[in-house]
Enzyme design. Structure first.
Site, PDB file in Angstrom:
ATOM      1  CE1 TYR A   1      -4.607   0.878   1.539  1.00 41.93           C
ATOM      2  CE2 TYR A   1      -3.723   2.074  -0.323  1.00 41.93           C
ATOM      3  CZ  TYR A   1      -4.778   1.756   0.497  1.00 41.93           C
ATOM      4  OH  TYR A   1      -6.003   2.327   0.281  1.00 41.93           O
TER       5      TYR A   1
ATOM      6  CD  GLU B   1      -1.827   5.175  -6.623  1.00 40.45           C
ATOM      7  OE1 GLU B   1      -2.575   6.088  -6.216  1.00 40.45           O
ATOM      8  OE2 GLU B   1      -2.028   3.979  -6.392  1.00 40.45           O
TER       9      GLU B   1
END
Lengths: 242, 310
Positions: free
Chosen positions: A164, A171
């Site tokens: 995660y 990103e």
């Protein structure tokens, strides 16, 4: 009287039958859906590995898998529908936020800003997404088939701890890399004067998006941590009441 | 007279929080809340939720002890609703914001637009008209809050004020920025004048309509009471819409903002109208449902917010 009583039980049986056929139909569709998505992301994983082994570089890797990625990631929108009609017991909002953030990355960042498609950060989040999705969809598949191997459950509720944050890093770095190109091209932006009397600056929008990770990521991360404690350690968690 | 004993347990932990003996049978929940408040001063009555069942509905302040399904030793469950704030305070705060904020943009206070525009005024007359309409709307709302509305609940959770103010103040700033912008484009020369005129008529019509409904709803309820009755059309033609709609105040509110959107031809205004419409539809459907549940003879022709449609 007697006949209406009969009608009552017949109706009840009919309703129960309707409920049963609806849930078998739902289970069948969900099983098919999860198998298809597992397969899709496996195809992506293999295609990515093949490209890297054959070409020895990550440049051009995104272009080579772009169409498959767009197809499978966009198709995941149906998961919001699953929650909305109730065949999956998850919050529509949580699923919506997660799917939308993926759609946003794929369509509004990587797909439309060609100059950043060869960034390392793109490979980072692609790898993370692929591992996460293969684990997640195979977890759902096996669960629906009532045959869940412990290691898949373990993977689903442990991989995210590392994946995660890595995915978020990939990103954010990608969006950050895209900023100068967005500013220069003025894409997706609208200036005054215009007849709708509105303006929109994609550059500042992206900055706001990046900042929004700060409150959103911890919430989603701790949600997963709580789920992990419940599923793996059977902890009974007393939720905070509203 | 037989006295009751009342014990109050925490709904989550089931801990005994309070024991009251010698409680009058005709004591109300409201009075019990006051007594509970004495032993737990941090939980003022407005933030107490007293129920018969830990997961059940809150009892009303007016409920009388001896009419409840309890024995002479009554067990109630308590849930803390969190810090509360009065509806009047929330309304006054959330409506004063847009009034002031819009005017700041209208007068082009420094640091909003480029310095050469500071304290200038727009050359378009529709911008002045829009400012008057927007200001009138919020002044009306403030006056209604002070003199017209009769609230069922005294308070709401404190966090609502932040949520509500963000919504109202945020949207007001967003709309006002564009309408009062030096580069604002008014409705086009060709039909612009007619569009603005139509928009103004729609806006004023709906403002009067909305006010008429508020007055009609106020008159349904005697001062200080919390009774609920079915609203019906009165002599005022603006209330005849009650024949077709359960919550015409929302219908008129939608109309007002449609008028304002048409007048300003500004996308953020259209957006605000849309979001408001969605929220009001949710409220109207809820209200319509409770009317249907509470009144057997509720007029079947009525829709929640849009005649025959929604």
């Amino acid at each position: 009287m007697a006949s209406s009583e009969e009608d009552g039980t017949v109706e009840e049986k009919e309703n129960n039958n309707k409920k049963r056929t609806k849930s078998t139909l739902a289970t069948a569709w969900l099983t098919f859906y999860n198998i298809a998505m597992t397969a899709g992301w496996l195809v992506l994983a293999i295609a990515m590995m093949r490209f890297y082994v054959q070409k020895g570089t990550h440049k051009g890797l995104y272009r080579s898998i772009a169409r498959t990625l767009k197809f499978f990631q966009t198709f995941a929108l149906v998961e919001v529908g699953h929650c909305a009609i109730g065949i999956v017991r998850t919050s529509v909002i949580v699923t919506g936020v997660q799917v939308c953030s993926r759609i946003f990355m794929v369509w509004f960042i990587t797909n439309s800003i060609r100059q950043i498609q060869n960034e390392e950060s793109v490979i980072l989040f692609l790898v993370v997404w692929t591992v996460t999705e293969v684990t997640r969809y195979s977890y759902y598949t096996f669960k629906l088939l009532n045959h869940l191997p412990y290691f898949i459950k373990w993977a689903r509720y442990n991989f995210f701890i590392v994946l995660y944050p890595l995915g978020v890093a990939g990103e954010l770095l990608t969006i950050y890399a895209a900023l100068p190109f967005v500013r220069r091209s003025g894409m997706y932006s609208m200036r005054l004067p215009n007849k709708y009397n509105v303006s929109f600056d994609y550059y500042y929008c992206l900055i706001v998006v990046m900042l929004s990770y700060i409150p959103l990521f911890p919430q989603l991360y701790f949600h997963m941590l709580r789920q992990r404690r419940k599923v793996l350690h059977g902890e009974v968690i007393v939720e905070k009441d509203d | 007279m037989k006295h009751y004993e009342v014990e109050i347990l925490d709904a989550k932990t089931k801990d005994k929080l309070c024991f009251l003996d010698k409680v009058e049978p005709n004591a109300t929940i409201g009075e019990i809340k006051s007594m509970f408040h004495k032993s737990h001063p941090q939980w003022y009555p407005a933030r107490q939720s007293i129920r018969l069942d830990p997961k059940g509905k809150s009892l009303k302040d007016e409920d009388v002890l001896q009419h409840l399904p309890v024995g002479t030793t009554a067990t109630f469950y308590f849930r803390d609703l969190g810090a509360q704030i009065s509806w009047v305070t929330v309304f006054l705060t959330e409506y004063t914001g847009p009034l002031v904020i819009y005017l700041m943009f209208y007068f082009r206070v420094p640091f909003i637009y480029a310095p050469k525009y500071d304290f200038t005024t727009s050359k378009h007359w529709v911008v002045h008209l829009a400012c008057m309409c927007h200001s009138f709307h919020y002044v009306k709302r403030l006056l209604e809050t002070l003199f017209v509305h009769r609230f069922s609940h005294g308070t709401m959770p404190l966090r609502n004020i932040f949520k509500n103010c963000t919504y109202y103040w945020g949207f007001a700033a967003w709309m006002a920025y564009y309408i009062n912008h030096p580069l604002y484009t008014p409705p086009s020369k060709l039909y612009g004048e007619q569009q603005i005129r139509l928009a103004l008529i729609l806006f004023l019509f709906c403002q009067i309509g909305n006010f008429s409904i508020h007055i009609a709803l106020r008159n349904l309820r005697p001062p200080g009471s919390k009774t609920r009755k079915i609203p019906y059309p009165t002599k005022n033609p603006f209330t005849w819409i009650f024949l077709l709609v359960s919550c015409p105040n929302y219908t008129y509110e939608l109309g007002s903002w449609l008028g304002f959107t048409l007048m300003t031809q500004c996308l953020p205004v259209a957006f605000f109208t849309l979001v408001g419409f969605i929220q009001m539809t949710v409220w109207a459907k809820g209200k319509h449902r409770s009317y249907l549940k509470e009144f057997r003879d509720y007029p079947p022709l009525r829709s929640p917010i849009l005649p025959f449609i929604l």
